[in-house]
Design a protein around this motif. Structure first.
Motif, PDB file in Angstrom:
ATOM      1  N   GLY A 299      36.837  20.354  21.345  1.00  0.00           N
ATOM      2  CA  GLY A 299      35.621  19.564  21.423  1.00  0.00           C
ATOM      3  C   GLY A 299      35.743  18.438  22.437  1.00  0.00           C
ATOM      4  N   ARG A 301      32.836  17.494  21.027  1.00  0.00           N
ATOM      5  CA  ARG A 301      31.493  17.771  20.512  1.00  0.00           C
ATOM      6  C   ARG A 301      31.048  19.213  20.697  1.00  0.00           C
ATOM      7  NH1 ARG A 301      27.740  12.407  21.664  1.00  0.00           N
ATOM      8  NH2 ARG A 301      29.145  10.907  20.642  1.00  0.00           N
ATOM      9  N   GLY A 305      36.166  20.986  16.255  1.00  0.00           N
ATOM     10  CA  GLY A 305      36.198  19.558  15.956  1.00  0.00           C
ATOM     11  C   GLY A 305      36.444  19.180  14.515  1.00  0.00           C
ATOM     12  N   ASP A 392      37.976  15.130  10.491  1.00  0.00           N
ATOM     13  CA  ASP A 392      36.560  14.778  10.595  1.00  0.00           C
ATOM     14  C   ASP A 392      35.855  15.418   9.409  1.00  0.00           C
ATOM     15  OD1 ASP A 392      33.876  14.459  11.214  1.00  0.00           O
ATOM     16  OD2 ASP A 392      34.203  14.645  13.375  1.00  0.00           O
ATOM     17  N   ARG A 395      32.256  16.621   9.827  1.00  0.00           N
ATOM     18  CA  ARG A 395      32.150  17.834  10.630  1.00  0.00           C
ATOM     19  C   ARG A 395      32.538  19.061   9.802  1.00  0.00           C
ATOM     20  NH1 ARG A 395      29.655  20.590  14.654  1.00  0.00           N
ATOM     21  NH2 ARG A 395      31.123  21.886  15.864  1.00  0.00           N
TER      22      ARG A 395
END
Length: 460
Positions: A299, A301, A305, A392, A395
């Motif tokens: 990532g 993004r 990720g 994350d 995510r």
């Protein structure tokens, strides 16, 4: 410079060098890798340990005077303490089945011993490299014993690095146990799992090989010292092997034993093949873990990720702000090297003929290289990557909620065919499973699916 004479003629040697003519010839004959045997500290210590054990055995059996044995032992002690290693100059890659390495040790020990006797370097009538330092020995038994000691000396740091890496992975597993995510097979969404269980699996696969390496290293404790040329015991007194190995056990602290069949032990390198194969296995597992880390952190993004690797350096000379997974990348490369080194070891072990394998130098070079690189790589991976990984969580949750992985848990409730239909409908229309249940399935199946997703959804 000083001049020494041997059976091939005269040789010019640096005046203050402790080595002699055979070492100098080897230095000139084998400018191959640029890696001297002194690069492998454990190999030099192994050689000194063998020479001391043999000097003491010769003393016990009447082959050396107390004075000569004492001087040889004293020099060997200094070498084992880390002194004089700069005198071990021959290239680790050499022809002659290790003869140049053995003679490098013999000449250095003899000349340093002469200094202790207040004599000049090269006055070999007082202390001779072959007649005294190498008494009752051959390269055929000294070198195989020394290289085994070198590997045994490196096994401890390697296993400690494996434990440290496994501990770091287990700590992250505990930290991430509450985070649910998409489990994947063949790079496709599969079923839900916890991020913690994924990291715990990595720890387990590293731990598995600790015992294997420890067990295989015990194969290297059987030595052929005392077998002299090809295991015949020629030029060695009765019981020399047993006496020398007993002293070597005391010197090294290793549980060494004399091989039952010295002829076989002088030519067989099967223990190195098995040990190297396990190092390759560790490398393959480690590389797979690093592949996963790179993918999970892709990532930031436009990739998966799910985790964030610690940023340890800028990732590009042209793309501002880019950070690369450089630690997993370098570990991958170390693992590729380990795999290639194992093939070298395999071919070298196969290339032996009759009663000796002349390819032992490349075997010990590659085994020690792999052990050192893997040890360093695992420590770096643990300290500079694993310990700093951040999950994350948002995510992971978003990917899980947007996936269709819960459909597997519905198969026993609504049937495999209905579950397949539901998954395909949801994917085609960009819907969640719950939203797709009513238009995709019959009323009874849809109700069962919705109820199951509401109360029995894996991971909530």
């Amino acid at each position: 410079m000083r001049t020494e004479t041997d059976s091939l003629g005269t040789v010019e040697i640096p005046q203050d060098a402790a080595w002699g003519s055979q070492t100098q010839r080897a230095r000139e004959n084998f400018p191959i890798t640029g890696v001297a045997i002194s690069h492998y500290h454990e190999l030099v210590v192994g050689l000194a340990s063998v020479k001391k054990a043999c000097a003491l055995a010769n003393r016990d059996l009447g082959g050396l005077s107390d004075e000569k044995a004492g001087v040889i032992s004293a020099v060997c002690d200094e070498i084992m303490d880390g002194q004089h290693h700069e005198q071990f100059i021959v290239d680790v890659m050499q022809g002659g089945a290790g003869t140049s390495t053995n003679m490098n040790a013999n000449e250095v020990i003899a000349n340093l011993g002469l200094k202790k006797l207040k004599a000049n370097i090269g006055e070999y009538d007082l202390l001779h490299p072959n007649d005294h330092v190498n008494r009752s020995q051959s390269t055929n038994d000294v070198y195989p014993t020394a290289i085994r000691l070198a590997v045994l000396a490196r096994i401890g740091p390697l296993i400690e690095a494996m434990y440290n890496l496994s501990k770091s992975l287990n700590n992250k597993a505990t930290e991430f146990d509450h985070i649910m995510k998409v489990g994947r097979t063949q790079l496709q969404d599969a079923v839900p799992m916890s991020l913690g269980s994924e990291f715990r699996g990595y720890a387990t696969t590293i731990n598995e090989d600790v015992d294997r390496l420890s067990d295989l290293s015990r194969l290297l404790t059987e030595v052929n010292l005392g077998g002299t040329a090809i295991g015949t015991r020629i030029n060695a007194p009765a019981k020399f092997g047993e006496t020398a190995v007993s002293h070597l056990r005391d010197i090294t602290g290793e549980p060494l034993s004399l091989a039952k069949d010295l002829i076989e032990a002088s030519s067989d390198l099967g223990a190195f093949v098995m040990f190297s194969g396990t190092l390759k296995r560790v490398g393959i597992k480690l590389s797979k873990i690093c592949n996963d880390l790179r993918l999970m952190s892709s990532g930031p993004r436009a990739g998966i990720g799910e985790i964030v690797l610690p940023a340890v350096q800028a990732g590009s000379s042209i793309m501002p702000g880019k950070v690369n997974p450089v630690i997993p990348e370098v570990v991958n490369q170390v693992c590729f090297q380990a795999i290639g080194n194992d093939l070298t070891v395999t071919m070298a072990a196969e290339a032996g003929q009759f009663q000796l394998n002349a390819m032992e130098p490349v075997i010990i070079h590659k085994v020690l290289e792999t052990m050192g690189s893997l040890t360093n790589a695992m420590n770096v991976l643990s300290d500079r990557c694993i310990k700093g990984i951040i999950a994350d969580e948002a995510r992971c949750q978003a990917l899980l909620e947007n996936s269709l992985v819960h459909v597997t848990a519905l198969a026993p409730v609504i049937g495999y065919e209905a579950a397949t239909k539901l998954a395909k409908y949801a994917q085609a229309h960009g819907l969640s499973l719950q939203a797709a249940a009513e238009p995709a399935l019959q009323a009874e199946q849809a109700q069962k699916a919705i109820e199951h997703m509401g109360f029995n959804n894996v991971g909530g």
